[in-house]
Enzyme design. Structure first.
Site, PDB file in Angstrom:
ATOM      1  N   GLU A  38      -6.515   3.609  -5.915  1.00 24.95           N
ATOM      2  CA  GLU A  38      -7.802   3.813  -5.272  1.00 24.95           C
ATOM      3  C   GLU A  38      -8.352   5.150  -5.763  1.00 24.95           C
ATOM      4  OE1 GLU A  38      -9.962   3.905  -0.914  1.00 24.95           O
ATOM      5  OE2 GLU A  38      -8.041   4.878  -1.148  1.00 24.95           O
ATOM      6  N   ASP A  74       0.859  -1.168   0.000  1.00 20.95           N
ATOM      7  CA  ASP A  74       0.000   0.000   0.000  1.00 20.95           C
ATOM      8  C   ASP A  74       0.903   1.227   0.000  1.00 20.95           C
ATOM      9  OD1 ASP A  74      -2.460   1.510   0.435  1.00 20.95           O
ATOM     10  OD2 ASP A  74      -3.205  -0.330   1.349  1.00 20.95           O
ATOM     11  N   HIS A  91     -10.950  -3.535   3.539  1.00 21.42           N
ATOM     12  CA  HIS A  91     -10.896  -3.114   4.937  1.00 21.42           C
ATOM     13  C   HIS A  91     -11.701  -1.853   5.225  1.00 21.42           C
ATOM     14  CE1 HIS A  91      -8.210  -0.641   2.703  1.00 21.42           C
ATOM     15  NE2 HIS A  91      -8.053   0.172   3.733  1.00 21.42           N
ATOM     16  N   ASP A  92     -12.294  -1.247   4.203  1.00 18.51           N
ATOM     17  CA  ASP A  92     -13.004   0.017   4.392  1.00 18.51           C
ATOM     18  C   ASP A  92     -14.520  -0.127   4.450  1.00 18.51           C
ATOM     19  OD1 ASP A  92     -10.793   1.643   4.550  1.00 18.51           O
ATOM     20  OD2 ASP A  92     -10.711   2.011   2.388  1.00 18.51           O
ATOM     21  N   ASP A 123      -3.064   4.606  -2.337  1.00 20.35           N
ATOM     22  CA  ASP A 123      -4.139   5.084  -1.473  1.00 20.35           C
ATOM     23  C   ASP A 123      -4.648   6.462  -1.908  1.00 20.35           C
ATOM     24  OD1 ASP A 123      -5.495   4.527   1.167  1.00 20.35           O
ATOM     25  OD2 ASP A 123      -4.609   6.464   1.649  1.00 20.35           O
TER      26      ASP A 123
END
Ligand code: GLC
Ligand code: CA
Length: 552
Positions: free
Chosen positions: A254, A99, A329-330, A200
């Site tokens: 993302e 990430d 994970h969000d 990210d």
């Protein structure tokens, strides 16, 4: 080096390291734990791992607040443990991506500590502003995690911008020195053998020079003022040309609030414009039961989900490559959102088939393959996620707990359920975060022994997709677009066709396939009820039934 596009033949597994597996018995997931489970990940048929951040971090946003980009946190085992995992993954033929969180750093990063003291060259590494003459904040933007996006810093005597938590100051990407740092970080990991990055909130990195007020507040918190900012293309081209284009890696972005048309500007190659991303993490497939954010819930709409799937599949076809996912994970767990906890196994398998046979690179989030569901927290003090904690005071009191349980990212962050033993086999010590009590019957150990488990369904589906040319090179077409309950699609290549039928209801609904896809003409490859090969043209569905047929 030639970029081989290996990711087109790969299914990724996402690890959120704190909750994956604790290897040293301190209650926190770590890289030793990951090492123990490499064979398990491989056994799913996955060819790659995406690590949510494993860098040193104070943990204000569970690692998305990085305090050192070129190191691995001690609590995860440090660099030795990381290299062991990297080698172990490579030995098994799996890739590893990191990430890359460079829209912001932690406020404890050395750069920020020096910037607030105006120590060069760090003085302009962040977005500092004075308050306006009328005493107002530099602009009206809200933070994505509640409150305003500006924080006054006593040391410097100015405000800094933080689009996320207060402890996540935004970097000033207009400063060439900051962009050079990004390039250095890329080289550091790629030279070590890492196979790419998940970037990210990367579409937020270029802020408009005068930081104008946003007119759409409060709904989107200001994001339209800075998403896809003025210099974004130039910065991303620099990262490509100076950072990663000489490596056989994958770059995944993302991209909040980005539709397929916009995404293609980054994804498609033309003679004079090479792509800056290989894939985009779009959020359209995450908003079938909410408006923009999980915190603005709406009833689940299959039509919305189908529209998201179909527009990305058709608009990117032959122009860009899709990233496919239903969990990360969000967001809360997908069975609890788009499926049914009552029909947990049936709907878990159906949701797998709904995306796994589309064209693109699928991602599976830890625990998704076990059919893990949402946690039902019984008090506000049980939540750990900064977004949930900050949102709580703004939610109407009577609905607060219900809303948090519905929307919080914490549901996806409970420890992975490995066994029916103590702490779900996640750790020998008390886990850092609550284990979902259903681990006694939802766990990997049990699912390994059951040929009909959600886990073994994922294995079958992943294996099948890798063997079917219609998935890799075929064309997607949705059928029965008008149905409120059934999502069905076909994939067709020269010598092979595939039909995937997914029921999103517990009611029985009749499904009739399009001409050429009559069930008796095909061969049933995969289903979640052990039905027999059908003799007719269509069928009446069982609750959350899914079937996959091939025609050759
Ligand atoms: C991304 C991450 C999320 C994080 C945020 C700020 O959306 O996926 O977990 O909180 O960026 O870094
Ligand atoms: Ca540990």
């Amino acid at each position: 080096m030639k970029r081989t596009e290996w990711y087109k033949d790969c299914v990724f597994y996402q690890i959120w390291p704190r909750s994956f597996k604790d290897g040293n018995g301190d209650g926190l997931g770590d890289l030793e734990g990951v090492y123990e489970k490499l064979d398990y990940i491989k056994s799913l048929g996955c060819g790659g791992i995406w690590f949510s951040p494993v860098y040193p971090s104070p943990g204000a946003d569970c690692g998305y607040d990085v305090s050192d980009y070129m190191s691995i946190a001690d609590e995860f085992g440090g660099m030795d443990a990381f290299k062991k995992v990297l080698d172990g993954a490579h030995e098994r033929g799996m890739k590893v991506i990191m990430d890359l969180v460079i829209n912001h750093t932690s406020d404890e990063h050395e750069w920020f500590q020096k910037s607030r003291r105006r120590i060069d060259p760090y003085t302009d590494y962040y977005i500092w502003r004075k308050e306006k003459p009328n005493g107002k904040l530099p602009n009206n933007w809200d933070s994505q995690f509640e409150g305003k996006a500006w924080q006054y810093d006593e040391v410097r005597g100015e405000y800094y911008l933080h689009l996320f938590a207060v402890k996540q100051p935004d970097l000033n990407m207009d400063n060439p020195l900051v962009r050079e740092e990004v390039v250095k970080i890329m080289h550091y990991w790629l030279d070590m053998g890492v196979d790419g990055f998940r970037e990210d909130v990367i579409t937020f990195i270029s802020k408009p020079e005068d930081l104008p007020d946003d007119k759409l507040l409060p709904l989107f918190r200001g994001v339209f003022a800075y998403n896809h900012g003025p210099n974004i293309r130039r910065y991303l081209e620099q990262f490509r040309d100076e950072g990663w284009s000489d490596y056989d890696c994958v770059i995944i972005a993302e991209a909040p609030l980005t539709g397929p048309k916009k995404a293609l500007e980054y994804l498609s190659d033309s003679k004079d414009k090479k792509r800056v991303f290989d894939m985009v993490i779009q959020l359209d497939c995450m908003t079938a039961d909410c408006f923009y954010s999980d915190y603005l819930p709406l009833p689940f709409s299959l039509k919305k989900l189908k529209k998201a799937f179909t527009s990305w599949q058709t608009k990117l076809d032959r122009k860009g490559w899709n990233m496919l996912f239903l969990e990360n994970h969000d967001h809360p767990r997908i069975i609890s959102r788009y499926g049914s906890e009552k029909y947990r196994e049936e709907s878990g398998k159906m949701l797998c088939a709904a995306y796994m046979f589309q064209k693109g690179t699928p991602f599976v989030y830890q625990g998704q393959e076990l059919g893990m569901v949402n946690m039902h927290f019984d008090g506000f003090d049980k939540f750990a996620d900064v977004q949930a904690i900050n949102a709580a005071p703004f939610l109407p009191e009577s609905l607060r707990l219900k809303l948090l349980n519905r929307a919080s990212r914490d549901s996806a962050r409970t420890p992975v359920q490995w066994t029916s033993g103590e702490n779900a086999g996640f750790s020998t010590a008390k886990p850092w975060f609550a284990v979902n009590g259903n681990y006694r019957y939802i766990n990997a150990e049990h699912e390994e022994t059951d040929p009909d488990s959600v886990l073994n369904f994922y294995r079958k589906a992943i294996k099948l997709r890798s063997e079917l040319p219609a998935v890799k090179s075929g064309h997607y077409k949705e059928c029965g677009a008008g149905s409120k309950n059934i999502y069905a699609y076909t994939m067709s290549s020269l010598h092979q066709k595939l039909l995937v039928v997914c029921s999103f209801t517990d009611k029985s609904v009749h499904f009739e396939p399009p001409a050429g896809y009559e069930l008796y003409k095909g061969r049933l490859l995969l289903d979640n009820y052990h039905v027999r090969q059908a003799g007719g043209t269509g069928f009446d569905t069982l609750p959350y039934e899914t079937r996959v047929y091939v025609y050759e």
